[in-house]
Each structure stands twice: as C-alpha cells, then as structure tokens.
Design an enzyme around this catalytic site. Structure first.
Site, PDB file in Angstrom:
ATOM      1  N   SER A 191      18.932  46.462  34.485  1.00 52.22           N
ATOM      2  CA  SER A 191      19.197  45.747  33.237  1.00 52.22           C
ATOM      3  C   SER A 191      20.687  45.422  33.120  1.00 52.22           C
ATOM      4  O   SER A 191      21.239  44.739  33.976  1.00 52.22           O
ATOM      5  CB  SER A 191      18.696  46.581  32.056  1.00 52.22           C
ATOM      6  OG  SER A 191      18.664  45.822  30.865  1.00 52.22           O
ATOM      7  N   ASP A 348       8.942  40.147  30.779  1.00 51.68           N
ATOM      8  CA  ASP A 348      10.336  40.500  30.546  1.00 51.68           C
ATOM      9  C   ASP A 348      11.128  39.222  30.342  1.00 51.68           C
ATOM     10  O   ASP A 348      11.040  38.293  31.153  1.00 51.68           O
ATOM     11  CB  ASP A 348      10.864  41.283  31.763  1.00 51.68           C
ATOM     12  CG  ASP A 348      12.317  41.719  31.624  1.00 51.68           C
ATOM     13  OD1 ASP A 348      12.905  41.516  30.550  1.00 51.68           O
ATOM     14  OD2 ASP A 348      12.853  42.274  32.600  1.00 51.68           O
ATOM     15  N   HIS A 378      10.037  45.146  30.775  1.00 52.21           N
ATOM     16  CA  HIS A 378      11.436  45.539  30.896  1.00 52.21           C
ATOM     17  C   HIS A 378      11.598  47.043  30.696  1.00 52.21           C
ATOM     18  O   HIS A 378      11.084  47.622  29.740  1.00 52.21           O
ATOM     19  CB  HIS A 378      12.302  44.799  29.875  1.00 52.21           C
ATOM     20  CG  HIS A 378      13.763  45.013  30.114  1.00 52.21           C
ATOM     21  ND1 HIS A 378      14.454  44.357  31.104  1.00 52.21           N
ATOM     22  CD2 HIS A 378      14.665  45.851  29.538  1.00 52.21           C
ATOM     23  CE1 HIS A 378      15.710  44.758  31.116  1.00 52.21           C
ATOM     24  NE2 HIS A 378      15.863  45.678  30.171  1.00 52.21           N
TER      25      HIS A 378
END
Length: 408
Positions: A191, A348, A378
């Site tokens: 991320s 995501d 995610h």
C-alpha cells in the site's frame, strides 16, 4: 418492559445497517469482510469524533486505538532473532534467521509497512507476524522500517526516513555486520509502503553515492499516483470496504499536507483538468486506455475536466512530485529499475495503479511478474491468520513469499 423488545429490534436493525454493505459475490468471504470493515469504520468514527471536539488529531487517535493492544516487543524464538535498533536515526526492527553453518551470506529484504503514511507500525502484530513469516520461509534477514507518520511529519519526511535507513543498510560495513549478500537484496512494501518502496528504488538509481544495487523490488497493492481518481478500479471500487476512493484521497491530502477542502474537487479530477498545464503532460504518462487490459477497462471512460480547480495544484504543489507518484516517472528512470513483483487485487481502488506500473516497467524493458487476485481486496495479505483469516490473504502471502524464494 414492553419497550425492551422494540429497543432490541431497533438496535439490531441499526447494527445490521452499519455492518451491511452490498459486495460482489466474487469477493473472498464477503460477510467476514463486512464485519472487519465495520470494526474499522467504528474506530474511524470514534477518532473523527475526538477530532471534532478538539481532543486530538483524528489520525493520532486512530493510531492509538489501533495500536493500543497491537504493539509487540521484539520477541526472539529458537530459530529467529528479533531486535529493535536505529539505522541513521531511523528505528527499525530486524529479523535474523539462524546463521548458516557454512558461514554463507544471507539474502535480505527491506520491508516498508503500509497505512496511508499515517497508520501502521513495524511493531504492530500484523507486520511483526508478516515479517517473521517472510524471514523464516525465505531464510532471509528482514529489516522492517519504523518511519515517522502523519500528522507528526508530512511528505517527503516519510520517504526521507525510509531512504536514509535503506542507504545505511547498503553500506558495506553494515552488510558485513549482518552477513548480508550485497547481490541478493530486495526492497518491498504494501500500500503506502509500496509507494515508498517504489520511490526508494527510483531514487537509488539516481544516487551515485550508493554502490550496492538492489536486486528486486516487490510491491503489494501499491498506491502510485495522485493524478487520476477515476481509473476503472477507482470507479468500480469507490465504496469498497477497507479503502474507499474518498478515504484514499484524504490519506493523500494528509500525506502532502493539503487541506481536506480539496477532496471533493480531486474526487472528480478537477485537480488535473485540461486547463491546468502543469498536470496535462503528467496525465499522459498514466493513460490507462493504453496501459490497462480490456478486462480491467470494461466500459469505464476516462474523466477529463475541461475547467478545473487550479487552487488544488497551488495549494498542494507536491502532487506534481514524482517522488510522491512513482507511476509518472520518466522512462529513463524506469529502465534502471530492478526485477519487479507487483501484486494487485480486483476489489481495490489501487488495482490499476499497480497494473499500470507493471505495464510501464515492461515497456521500459524491466522483468516484471504481475500477480492479480480476482477475489482479493485491499490489505488482504495482512489477514492470513485467526481471528481475521481470509483465504485470499493466505494465498496472496504464499504467492508473494514464493516469488521472493525463487528470485532473491
């Protein structure tokens, strides 16, 4: 007493309303994800309430709530030594498997945690567990970097922390101290950590003072650009649990020290409209109509505003900085990058960031492995153990670790 059943019914209905979110059937264990997301949203709502009453910044509260029961001291095991130390002023947690009896050098992975540049920790249970697993399964030294977070610092300080720690690790005397093979080093992150990992690798290619080269970069559902919040994955997954499009924009604004007042303008791409000359050329480097496969584009259309909000660019000048958006780097920089692994998830908002980066790297001649999980969401790699076990989390973790074992 007759009011009690009505009260229970009302509370049950309210709880169900708060928890239930319509989700695609292709998601991994949707009801479990709804409950997990409801927990996250509850913590976010409490932190926003504290912020509203002036008790503390909402991100400080959220970090406190999420980390209060989750911070782990460095605990070694029979086959793994775990220590906390400082590399060039930056805190790190090091995981060292048993030394080889023949004295051979070890592989090393520099890991950068996610959390929107504002949350998460190398000491958090989720990342401690992940890095232990990586170290044991790959038989590699893992250095997990504890960089400073928003709101205490903003861009580029998080990147500066990570870069300083990475350069320190690459010093010949440090490699020798930890018996690290200088030809078998990877930089990885998930991320926002994937954003920092990508930016670090790009900076390393430009830094002539660094003589040790990184062999691999491994990016897990990375966030890589701030110029287009209407890619197909943003349009498709805008209200998806764990990370919605609007929440991602607020993370960006917090990271770049911009006002949340700009969020709605950015949601419709007013910050990169055709009348803002500074952003037009940069948008051309992430032309998703040519960078994404048809299965991702579906029937979605690019969003280009004719007249936008130049005040966003003036108020948040860092959104033009390539260090913040590695996806828009020049091809000359991309050509120098190491062999790359990119993991993306269908459900995501960041799916297309990773996919476009993989494509741009391939076009620049870089060897790229792109693993895509149709039922993934995610953050799923962190949810691979009880009580937050998801099959997608276990499979993404296994695929990522296997790639490291085979390529590092």
């Amino acid at each position: 007493m007759r009011a009690l059943p009505a009260l229970i019914t009302a509370l049950t209905a309210l709880g169900a309303y708060y928890v239930y979110t319509p989700l695609p059937s292709t998601l991994s264990e949707p009801w479990k994800l709804m409950l997990l997301d409801a927990t996250f949203r509850c913590a976010q709502d409490l932190s926003n309430l504290a912020h509203y009453f002036g008790l503390s910044h909402h991100l400080r509260v959220l970090n406190f709530v999420s980390n209060y029961f989750d911070q782990l001291d460095p605990v070694s095991s029979a086959h793994l030594k775990v220590t906390d130390t400082v590399f060039d002023g930056v805190q790190v947690r090091i995981f060292e498997p048993d030394a080889e009896l023949d004295g051979s050098l070890k592989r090393a992975i520099i890991y950068i945690h996610g959390g929107g540049w504002a949350l998460g920790s190398a000491r958090a249970r989720s990342y401690d567990t992940l890095c232990r697993r990586i170290s044991e399964d790959v038989n590699a030294i893992v250095v997990s970097i504890e960089y400073r977070l928003v709101p205490n610092v903003h861009f580029p300080e998080q990147l500066n922390d990570v870069y300083a720690a990475t350069k320190y690790i690459l010093l010949p005397e440090v490699l020798a101290k930890y018996s690290i093979d200088p030809e078998r080093i990877a930089v990885s992150g998930d991320s926002a950590g994937g954003n920092l990992a990508a930016a670090v690798c790009q900076q390393l290619t430009q830094d002539t003072s660094v003589t040790t080269k990184v062999k691999l970069q491994a990016l897990i559902y990375p966030v890589l650009q701030i110029l287009d919040f209407n890619t197909p994955s943003y349009q498709q997954n805008t209200d998806m649990p764990i990370l919605s499009g609007f929440v991602m924009i607020k993370f960006w604004l917090d990271y770049l020290n911009g006002s949340h007042d700009f969020a709605h303008a950015m949601l419709v791409n007013n910050h990169t409209s055709l009348d803002i000359s500074e952003t037009v050329a940069l948008r051309e480097r992430l032309n998703w109509d040519s960078l994404l496969p048809p299965s991702f584009k579906k029937k979605y259309k690019p969003v280009f505003q004719s007249v936008g909000s130049p005040s966003v660019v003036h108020g948040v000048p860092a959104l033009l900085d390539i260090r913040a958006s590695p996806l828009i780097a020049h091809k000359e920089i991309l050509q120098k990058l190491p062999k790359t692994y990119v993991l993306t998830c269908e459900h995501d908002v960041l799916r297309d960031d990773g996919t476009m980066y993989a494509k741009r790297l391939e076009e620049a001649g870089v060897d790229v492995t792109h693993d895509h999980y149709e039922d993934g969401f995610h953050g799923c790699m962190l949810f691979a153990a009880w009580p937050t076990y998801f099959s997608a989390g276990a499979r993404t973790r296994e695929g990522y670790i296997n790639w490291l074992k085979e390529n590092l």
